[in-house]
Design an enzyme around this catalytic site. Structure first.
Site, PDB file in Angstrom:
ATOM      1  CE  LYS A 212      17.563  11.060   9.840  1.00 45.35           C
ATOM      2  NZ  LYS A 212      18.366   9.951  10.356  1.00 45.35           N
ATOM      3  N   GLY A 265       9.089   4.192  12.860  1.00 42.26           N
ATOM      4  CA  GLY A 265       9.830   4.747  13.990  1.00 42.26           C
ATOM      5  C   GLY A 265       8.859   5.073  15.100  1.00 42.26           C
ATOM      6  CB  SER A 266       9.132   7.045  18.130  1.00 41.31           C
ATOM      7  OG  SER A 266       9.524   8.289  17.616  1.00 41.31           O
ATOM      8  CB  THR A 267       3.834   7.279  18.412  1.00 43.24           C
ATOM      9  OG1 THR A 267       3.675   5.854  18.365  1.00 43.24           O
ATOM     10  CG2 THR A 267       2.486   7.937  18.251  1.00 43.24           C
ATOM     11  CD  GLU A 293       2.564  -0.025  10.264  1.00 39.29           C
ATOM     12  OE1 GLU A 293       2.304  -0.204  11.478  1.00 39.29           O
ATOM     13  OE2 GLU A 293       1.673   0.007   9.399  1.00 39.29           O
ATOM     14  CB  CYS A 327       8.054  -2.293  16.528  1.00 36.05           C
ATOM     15  SG  CYS A 327       8.136  -3.415  15.139  1.00 36.05           S
ATOM     16  CD  GLU A 425       7.740   1.879  21.637  1.00 34.99           C
ATOM     17  OE1 GLU A 425       7.766   3.061  21.265  1.00 34.99           O
ATOM     18  OE2 GLU A 425       7.723   0.910  20.848  1.00 34.99           O
TER      19      GLU A 425
HETATM   20  P1  NAD Z   1      12.735   7.297  15.934  1.00 31.37           P
HETATM   21  O1  NAD Z   1      11.358   7.857  15.780  1.00 31.37           O
HETATM   22  O2  NAD Z   1      13.607   7.904  16.959  1.00 31.37           O
HETATM   23  O3  NAD Z   1      13.527   7.422  14.565  1.00 31.37           O
HETATM   24  C1  NAD Z   1      13.003   6.920  13.347  1.00 31.37           C
HETATM   25  C2  NAD Z   1      13.606   7.732  12.228  1.00 31.37           C
HETATM   26  O4  NAD Z   1      13.077   9.054  12.285  1.00 31.37           O
HETATM   27  C3  NAD Z   1      15.125   7.870  12.312  1.00 31.37           C
HETATM   28  O5  NAD Z   1      15.677   7.818  11.028  1.00 31.37           O
HETATM   29  C4  NAD Z   1      15.293   9.250  12.901  1.00 31.37           C
HETATM   30  O6  NAD Z   1      16.518   9.843  12.585  1.00 31.37           O
HETATM   31  C5  NAD Z   1      14.141   9.992  12.249  1.00 31.37           C
HETATM   32  N1  NAD Z   1      13.696  11.199  12.945  1.00 31.37           N
HETATM   33  C6  NAD Z   1      13.790  11.489  14.260  1.00 31.37           C
HETATM   34  N2  NAD Z   1      13.223  12.699  14.506  1.00 31.37           N
HETATM   35  C7  NAD Z   1      12.764  13.161  13.313  1.00 31.37           C
HETATM   36  C8  NAD Z   1      12.066  14.328  12.909  1.00 31.37           C
HETATM   37  N3  NAD Z   1      11.718  15.286  13.775  1.00 31.37           N
HETATM   38  N4  NAD Z   1      11.742  14.459  11.595  1.00 31.37           N
HETATM   39  C9  NAD Z   1      12.056  13.493  10.710  1.00 31.37           C
HETATM   40  N5  NAD Z   1      12.709  12.362  11.035  1.00 31.37           N
HETATM   41  C10 NAD Z   1      13.055  12.195  12.318  1.00 31.37           C
HETATM   42  O7  NAD Z   1      12.591   5.713  16.137  1.00 31.37           O
HETATM   43  P2  NAD Z   1      13.765   4.619  16.352  1.00 31.37           P
HETATM   44  O8  NAD Z   1      14.340   4.820  17.712  1.00 31.37           O
HETATM   45  O9  NAD Z   1      14.688   4.571  15.214  1.00 31.37           O
HETATM   46  O10 NAD Z   1      12.940   3.284  16.329  1.00 31.37           O
HETATM   47  C11 NAD Z   1      12.237   2.835  17.432  1.00 31.37           C
HETATM   48  C12 NAD Z   1      10.766   3.135  17.308  1.00 31.37           C
HETATM   49  O11 NAD Z   1      10.294   2.610  16.083  1.00 31.37           O
HETATM   50  C13 NAD Z   1       9.935   2.479  18.390  1.00 31.37           C
HETATM   51  O12 NAD Z   1       8.943   3.371  18.817  1.00 31.37           O
HETATM   52  C14 NAD Z   1       9.328   1.275  17.675  1.00 31.37           C
HETATM   53  O13 NAD Z   1       8.143   0.814  18.252  1.00 31.37           O
HETATM   54  C15 NAD Z   1       9.126   1.825  16.310  1.00 31.37           C
HETATM   55  N6  NAD Z   1       9.039   0.768  15.305  1.00 31.37           N
HETATM   56  C16 NAD Z   1       7.808   0.431  14.839  1.00 31.37           C
HETATM   57  C17 NAD Z   1       7.673  -0.588  13.910  1.00 31.37           C
HETATM   58  C18 NAD Z   1       6.316  -0.954  13.377  1.00 31.37           C
HETATM   59  O14 NAD Z   1       6.239  -1.701  12.424  1.00 31.37           O
HETATM   60  N7  NAD Z   1       5.245  -0.456  13.956  1.00 31.37           N
HETATM   61  C19 NAD Z   1       8.805  -1.268  13.452  1.00 31.37           C
HETATM   62  C20 NAD Z   1      10.060  -0.897  13.949  1.00 31.37           C
HETATM   63  C21 NAD Z   1      10.158   0.134  14.875  1.00 31.37           C
END
Ligand code: NAD
Length: 512
Positions: A212, A265-267, A293, A327, A425
């Protein structure tokens, strides 16, 4: 019969190209930017190697010029997610039995293709679709992605060679089996390298995946699928499913063959997926592996002995490169009151020297934030700061979303160490600074450790070695990746394995 024992020694990191005017890489990249800018792709789902056009579509635009459409993409519905699970499970029959050296060879071929033919393609897609400048695209969608491919093959060879002891009359062996179902790889917009790694690492180990991609990274991620195919990855091993994360996550986690999630992605999103996995636990064939992560509230802690120039440089680059959307980006800073005026003065000087605008002009250090939702979110925090009596914007603060989603590098200074933007954040080019009394270092260290639920990255600045050592010790659990006299961004595969704990993830350390 192939009975060779093949060695995969530790590779070198892919060198970062300079893209000087007139250089071959610059010429190739500019031509590719031109081509992609003037093309509108129709991006399908890819299930079992087949292109599927589901009919329900969305648009990919340039964040720095949101009126410009780069592609339409098709969104997976429930039916397509189920088709993808079937395709993955079918591909698994052969892929899980494919010799690991053959899988490794395909991954190394991915690296080679990306280092050559696909380098301008991937960099241009990342620049146009995710608004990265030349340099930010090169270190992500070229170098780091290549490094993940090459280093993971080396790491896999080490894992497979970890074998139990044998005796004169018995022969023991450990078989490193792929999981029995499929992996759900859910990937973020901000790093093409992470998107690639979350799919290809399990795949290298013989697993199959549903991918995804993030909607706002669909363009570069689609080109990655083409690269994998050209490198020889069999159909169905990775199934490409753009669309609603909520829908895809829900359908995938309710399959009995759901064997794991590889997430960045996000927490909040990771917690949702984790809860879904728990709710469906009785239905699964195996206990799923949950690797994620997630978010961060990364800090810079400055000791009174720190070097002003070093702090200012790290704060500026660490907070504002790629518009603060790493991130690991610095987003809160604790600094002695005695040093803050000089550091701020230097940061203002840097701000006056950098330009903001489209990625087409390599002179622009700052480009756009990823989309309107993100711009509005940042705008909300800046409005809050503008109206607060506990904070003031001391650098930048300008923003405009009429053409592209632009936000100037911004510094908020606060007198409240628990000010909203010190704790939450933001994911934009906003650094909040809390100047502390020089004689209250240890109170400030405690604040730094306890203020946010996250533990991703952090750095400490100081020239007093013993004090720096003590502060580092006190902040052990505040960061998964920790830097001394350096910015908290910029982890390199093989050098700084990356990941955080607390609310920042399961700390499994990509790149190591
Ligand atoms: P996001 O959580 O909005 O999206 C991440 C992915 O999850 C996307 O593909 C999104 O479509 C999908 N998604 C969203 N809602 C979902 C659900 N309910 N079920 C399944 N999938 C779902 O994050 P983003 O905006 O793409 O990225 C930014 C975030 O990622 C920030 O919080 C950042 O800190 C974090 N991040 C962390 C690291 C790390 O290594 N810790 C690295 C990069 C980004």
């Amino acid at each position: 019969m192939n009975n060779a024992v093949i060695q995969f020694p530790l590779p070198q990191n892919e060198p970062v190209k300079a893209y000087l005017k007139g250089s071959p890489e610059r010429v190739a990249l500019e031509a590719e930017l031109e081509r992609q800018y003037n093309t509108v792709l129709d991006i399908p789902l890819i299930i079992g190697g087949k292109e599927i056009r589901a009919g329900n579509t969305g648009k990919v635009v340039c964040p720095h010029e949101h009126g410009h459409v780069l592609a339409t993409f098709h969104k997976a519905g429930e039916k397509e997610v189920k088709m993808a699970i079937d395709a993955a499970m079918k591909a698994r029959e052969e892929w899980s039995r494919t010799p690991w050296t053959t899988r490794a060879a395909i991954v190394l071929k991915c690296a080679e293709l990306l280092a050559t033919k696909y380098r301008p393609i991937m960099n241009a897609a990342c620049m146009l679709g995710q608004s990265k400048n030349f340099y930010q695209a090169e270190i992500d969608s070229a170098c780091e992605t290549i490094d993940f491919f090459r280093y993971n093959v080396h790491y896999a060879s080490k894992i497979y060679s970890m074998q139990p002891k044998n005796g004169a009359t018995f022969l023991d062996q450990t078989e490193y089996r792929p999981l029995e179902g499929f992996i759900l790889a859910v990937t973020p917009f901000n790093f093409t390298s992470i998107a690639s790694n979350l799919c290809m690492t399990p795949v290298l180990m013989g697993n199959v995946a549903l991918w995804k991609p993030s909607t706002t990274a669909t363009l570069s991620n689609y080109y990655l699928m083409q690269l994998y195919k050209e490198a020889g990855l069999p159909d169905g091993v990775i199934n490409f499913l753009p669309g609603s994360g909520a829908l895809i996550g829900e359908v995938a986690t309710s399959s009995k063959w759901f064997s794991g999630i590889h997430f960045t992605g996000s927490t909040a999103t990771f917690k949702t997926l984790w809860k879904q996995a728990c709710a469906n636990l009785d239905a699964y064939v195996s206990y799923p592996r949950l690797v994620g992560e997630t978010g961060g509230k990364d800090f810079i802690f400055v000791h009174p002995s720190a070097d002003v120039q070093a702090v200012a440089t790290a704060a500026f680059c660490g907070a504002f490169e790629f518009q603060g959307q790493k991130c690991s980006a610095a987003s809160r800073m604790y600094i002695p009151k005695s040093l803050w005026p000089a550091v701020l003065k230097q940061m203002k000087q840097f701000a006056s020297e950098v330009k903001m605008g489209t990625v087409m002009d390599p002179g622009n250090f700052i480009n756009a934030v990823i989309d309107e939702k993100s711009w509005d979110n940042i705008d909300g925090y800046l409005r809050y700061a503008e109206q607060s009596k506990d904070a003031k914007i001391v650098l930048g603060g300008g923003r405009d979303k009429s053409v592209g989603y632009f936000v100037e590098p911004t510094v908020i200074e606060t007198t409240d160490p628990h000010f909203k933007s010190m704790e939450e954040e933001i994911f934009g080019p906003v650094l909040t600074v809390y100047p502390y009394d020089d004689d209250k270092v240890w109170e400030a260290v405690k604040l730094c450790d306890t203020t946010s639920p996250y533990g991703l990255t952090g750095s400490v600045f100081g020239l007093d070695r013993l004090e720096v050592e003590k502060i580092s010790e006190a902040l052990s659990y505040a960061a998964g990746n920790f830097y001394i006299n350096d910015k908290p961004t910029g982890a390199v595969v093989g050098m700084q394995p990356f990941g955080g704990a607390r609310a920042s993830g399961t700390n499994d350390k990509a790149g190591g």
